[in-house]
Design a protein around this motif. Sequence first.
Motif, mmCIF file in Angstrom:
data_model
loop_
_atom_site.group_PDB
_atom_site.id
_atom_site.type_symbol
_atom_site.label_atom_id
_atom_site.label_comp_id
_atom_site.label_asym_id
_atom_site.label_seq_id
_atom_site.Cartn_x
_atom_site.Cartn_y
_atom_site.Cartn_z
ATOM 1 N N LYS A 134 5.140 11.269 11.095
ATOM 2 C CA LYS A 134 4.318 11.627 10.084
ATOM 3 C C LYS A 134 4.755 11.903 8.327
ATOM 4 O O LYS A 134 3.972 11.755 8.203
ATOM 5 N N GLN A 146 5.053 8.923 7.186
ATOM 6 C CA GLN A 146 3.109 8.911 6.525
ATOM 7 C C GLN A 146 3.366 9.198 5.379
ATOM 8 O O GLN A 146 2.561 8.606 4.725
ATOM 9 N N SER A 147 3.813 10.139 4.867
ATOM 10 C CA SER A 147 3.847 10.886 3.603
ATOM 11 C C SER A 147 4.637 10.258 2.333
ATOM 12 O O SER A 147 4.297 10.210 1.742
ATOM 13 N N ASP A 170 4.714 6.873 2.846
ATOM 14 C CA ASP A 170 3.787 5.943 2.625
ATOM 15 C C ASP A 170 2.777 5.562 1.797
ATOM 16 O O ASP A 170 2.814 4.895 0.788
ATOM 17 N N LYS A 171 2.723 7.733 1.774
ATOM 18 C CA LYS A 171 1.300 7.088 0.461
ATOM 19 C C LYS A 171 2.094 7.349 -1.112
ATOM 20 O O LYS A 171 1.410 6.801 -1.795
ATOM 21 N N GLU A 172 2.936 7.929 -0.764
ATOM 22 C CA GLU A 172 4.152 7.119 -2.512
ATOM 23 C C GLU A 172 3.635 6.582 -2.385
ATOM 24 O O GLU A 172 4.192 5.941 -4.805
ATOM 25 N N SER A 211 3.054 3.743 -1.974
ATOM 26 C CA SER A 211 1.743 3.438 -2.238
ATOM 27 C C SER A 211 1.362 3.270 -3.692
ATOM 28 O O SER A 211 0.718 2.132 -4.409
ATOM 29 N N HIS A 212 1.578 4.471 -3.812
ATOM 30 C CA HIS A 212 0.697 5.091 -5.492
ATOM 31 C C HIS A 212 1.429 4.322 -6.101
ATOM 32 O O HIS A 212 0.541 4.138 -7.181
ATOM 33 N N GLY A 265 3.605 0.611 2.164
ATOM 34 C CA GLY A 265 3.609 1.429 0.613
ATOM 35 C C GLY A 265 3.906 0.064 -0.084
ATOM 36 O O GLY A 265 2.787 -0.243 -0.722
ATOM 37 N N LYS A 311 0.102 -2.247 0.699
ATOM 38 C CA LYS A 311 -0.821 -1.555 1.122
ATOM 39 C C LYS A 311 -0.875 -1.455 -0.447
ATOM 40 O O LYS A 311 -1.604 -1.522 -1.503
ATOM 41 N N GLY A 312 0.100 -1.131 -1.804
ATOM 42 C CA GLY A 312 -0.261 -0.686 -2.805
ATOM 43 C C GLY A 312 -0.372 -1.738 -3.325
ATOM 44 O O GLY A 312 -0.822 -1.194 -4.697
#
Length: 344
Positions: free
Chosen positions: A125, A128-129, A131-133, A135-136, A160, A163-164
């Motif tokens: 997890k 995953q957190s 990953d979000k940063e 990709s953004h 990331g 995805k980004g």
Amino acid sequence: MEKLIPLRQTELARLTRHRSGEIRFGEKMLTVPKTADPLSFMANCEARFVLFGIPEDIGIRANSGRPGAASAWQNALESIANLQHNRFCKGSDILALGHLDVAKEMQQAESFNFNETHDRLAISKLVQSIDKEVSHLIFSIVKAGKTPIIIGGGQNNAYGNIKGTALAKGRPINAVNFDSQSDFRILEGRHNGNAFHYAFEEGFLKKYFIFGLHENYVSKNVLQNIKKLENRVQFTTYDEISIRGEKDFDQQMKLALDFVSTDTFGIEIDLDAIPDVASSTMTYSGFSVAKARKFVHFFAKHRNASYLHICEGAPDLGDEKNKHLIGKLIGYLLTDFVKAQLSE
């Protein structure tokens, strides 16, 4: 970009070893001024490339690997700051953006035991957190019309990156991965061994080529899975090229380029594929540094090459007296990428 810690000019100056009659990258690379908005500055600055780091090894821990890759960013930054700014490569072509703040996640990861199922889920997890940063941030850089150069961290961050870039481009992208392992393992929770599989399953990765896979370290399950997807996932092995001589290095690079260059693609370089480079899965068998540099140059020349990600190097796991060598290697790969991109 709230998790970004911008690199300031004063910090870059501290890392730069000034010498009379010489100009270093640290004197010429751009940084975001304190009073400026990072996004706005990035979009309007003259630099074509944006350099940033992800100082973590949580994805490696989540895959029961040895931590240490978190140290690569600072190590690399010091080496990059001291490259010569000259007619071959100019520091002013690069915006040294800074690094993602993952200190909290790193601290949490320290308290987890991989052998405990509950803790493994918790580590995933955390990945995953991050990953979000990632990709953004990649989305923001690509949307601003710049080319990201990412220093890891583990190869979990490939997710990331892909995805980004895909979100910024509005369509799935391709990737070529210079690696001894597939990183296409089962979807068992995020870690550094399944970034490409997750990106593929979630529709961000269209075509994927693994270059230099080591036959001793790819599972039957992964091989069977790739075979089912051979129109979109392909590979060549190190053993085929360098041990049995069944295939030629240059020809395989051309084959891989033909496969991924039909659309935007990312270049992924896993340093654990190079012998004697300190990493969580260090090896004595693999392609040379010269081959890795040639690989980066070859793929970066293509107009559809969209980013460079250098990962898995772990200076903290290396010889205490020679920790700078990984940063020096990263510096070579970075300038090979920049020179090739500017020549295309």
